[in-house]
Scaffold this active site. Structure first.
Site, PDB file in Angstrom:
ATOM      1  CG  HIS A 104      -0.213   0.019   2.525  1.00  0.00           C
ATOM      2  ND1 HIS A 104      -0.106  -1.069   3.354  1.00  0.00           N
ATOM      3  CD2 HIS A 104       0.475   1.006   3.140  1.00  0.00           C
ATOM      4  CE1 HIS A 104       0.597  -0.762   4.420  1.00  0.00           C
ATOM      5  NE2 HIS A 104       0.962   0.492   4.314  1.00  0.00           N
TER       6      HIS A 104
HETATM    7  C1  T46 Z   1       3.082   0.727   6.981  1.00  0.00           C
HETATM    8  C2  T46 Z   1       3.823  -0.516   7.315  1.00  0.00           C
HETATM    9  C3  T46 Z   1       5.306  -0.288   7.490  1.00  0.00           C
HETATM   10  C4  T46 Z   1      -4.277  -0.686  13.525  1.00  0.00           C
HETATM   11  O1  T46 Z   1      -5.360  -0.969  14.062  1.00  0.00           O
HETATM   12  N1  T46 Z   1      -3.597   0.434  13.909  1.00  0.00           N
HETATM   13  C5  T46 Z   1      -2.409   0.781  13.356  1.00  0.00           C
HETATM   14  O2  T46 Z   1      -1.827   1.809  13.748  1.00  0.00           O
HETATM   15  C6  T46 Z   1      -1.859  -0.057  12.308  1.00  0.00           C
HETATM   16  C7  T46 Z   1      -0.552   0.308  11.655  1.00  0.00           C
HETATM   17  C8  T46 Z   1      -2.567  -1.173  11.930  1.00  0.00           C
HETATM   18  N2  T46 Z   1      -3.739  -1.478  12.540  1.00  0.00           N
HETATM   19  C9  T46 Z   1      -4.458  -2.732  12.164  1.00  0.00           C
HETATM   20  C10 T46 Z   1      -4.990  -2.735  10.729  1.00  0.00           C
HETATM   21  C11 T46 Z   1      -4.903  -4.199  10.353  1.00  0.00           C
HETATM   22  O3  T46 Z   1      -6.069  -4.871  10.803  1.00  0.00           O
HETATM   23  O4  T46 Z   1      -3.503  -3.805  12.210  1.00  0.00           O
HETATM   24  C12 T46 Z   1      -3.712  -4.722  11.158  1.00  0.00           C
HETATM   25  C13 T46 Z   1      -2.458  -4.910  10.322  1.00  0.00           C
HETATM   26  O5  T46 Z   1      -2.199  -3.678   9.623  1.00  0.00           O
HETATM   27  P1  T46 Z   1      -1.589  -3.652   8.141  1.00  0.00           P
HETATM   28  O6  T46 Z   1      -2.097  -4.809   7.359  1.00  0.00           O
HETATM   29  O7  T46 Z   1      -1.797  -2.289   7.583  1.00  0.00           O
HETATM   30  O8  T46 Z   1      -0.037  -3.896   8.451  1.00  0.00           O
HETATM   31  P2  T46 Z   1       1.210  -3.820   7.481  1.00  0.00           P
HETATM   32  O9  T46 Z   1       2.321  -4.457   8.217  1.00  0.00           O
HETATM   33  O10 T46 Z   1       0.903  -4.300   6.118  1.00  0.00           O
HETATM   34  O11 T46 Z   1       1.500  -2.222   7.320  1.00  0.00           O
HETATM   35  C14 T46 Z   1       1.894  -1.451   8.454  1.00  0.00           C
HETATM   36  C15 T46 Z   1       1.185  -0.094   8.439  1.00  0.00           C
HETATM   37  O12 T46 Z   1      -0.232  -0.274   8.343  1.00  0.00           O
HETATM   38  C16 T46 Z   1       1.641   0.788   7.293  1.00  0.00           C
HETATM   39  O13 T46 Z   1       1.219   2.105   7.518  1.00  0.00           O
HETATM   40  O14 T46 Z   1       3.616   1.617   6.330  1.00  0.00           O
HETATM   41  O15 T46 Z   1       3.302  -1.237   8.445  1.00  0.00           O
END
Ligand code: T46
Length: 132
Positions: free
Chosen positions: A49
């Site tokens: 993303h």
């Molecule tokens: C990024 C990379 C480096 C939350 O509820 N609060 C938060 O602050 C974050 C970051 C995530 N979440 C929830 C949303 C999803 O249900 O945690 C779950 C996993 O999040 P996501 O799939 O977005 O995780 P990554 O590792 O793909 O991405 C994250 C960050 O979202 C993103 O901003 O740059 O780490």
């Protein structure tokens, strides 16, 4: 490409090392949120993303992983394996990260609160918004 690898000053002595980050000293923005990621299986690809507004400082505080950064025209890979280096990712950069070591812990300092509306999860939409 709007990312930068930043060297943090280490306050080290015979007892070990310490790094302090403050706005203007290692950190270019006010921090509104901190999150950390660990226990990711080696071949999982996270991210996939971009963010419309969010800026982040990513620190691999333990172990290692690879970040792939893409501005819509060019793709670069950054290997993170050192807690004294920060990967500063500005907005409008597509990111994927993978190749996690077993002991990988990633700490992320973020300029904004969590907001799903700030995420661009479709690569074609990202390229269009980035003007590519
Ligand atoms: C990024 C990379 C480096 C939350 O509820 N609060 C938060 O602050 C974050 C970051 C995530 N979440 C929830 C949303 C999803 O249900 O945690 C779950 C996993 O999040 P996501 O799939 O977005 O995780 P990554 O590792 O793909 O991405 C994250 C960050 O979202 C993103 O901003 O740059 O780490």
């Amino acid at each position: 490409m709007t990312f930068e690898l930043v060297d943090f000053p280490i306050h080290g002595n015979h007892d070990g090392n310490l790094i302090a980050l403050e706005k203007g000293h290692g950190l270019p923005f006010d921090v509104k949120r901190v999150y950390y990621i660990w226990g990711t299986r080696p071949n999982v690809v996270r991210g996939k993303h971009a963010h419309r507004k969010l800026e982040q400082m990513v620190v691999c505080v333990s172990g290692s992983c690879d970040f792939i950064l893409d501005d819509g025209a060019k793709r670069e890979m950054v290997h993170l394996d050192n807690p004294s280096k920060g990967l500063y990712i500005k907005h409008n950069i597509w990111r994927e990260f993978t190749n996690f070591s077993d002991d990988c812990v990633i700490m992320v300092l973020a300029s904004e609160y969590y907001d799903e509306a700030d995420y661009i999860r479709d690569y074609e939409v990202f390229k269009k918004e980035a003007g590519r």
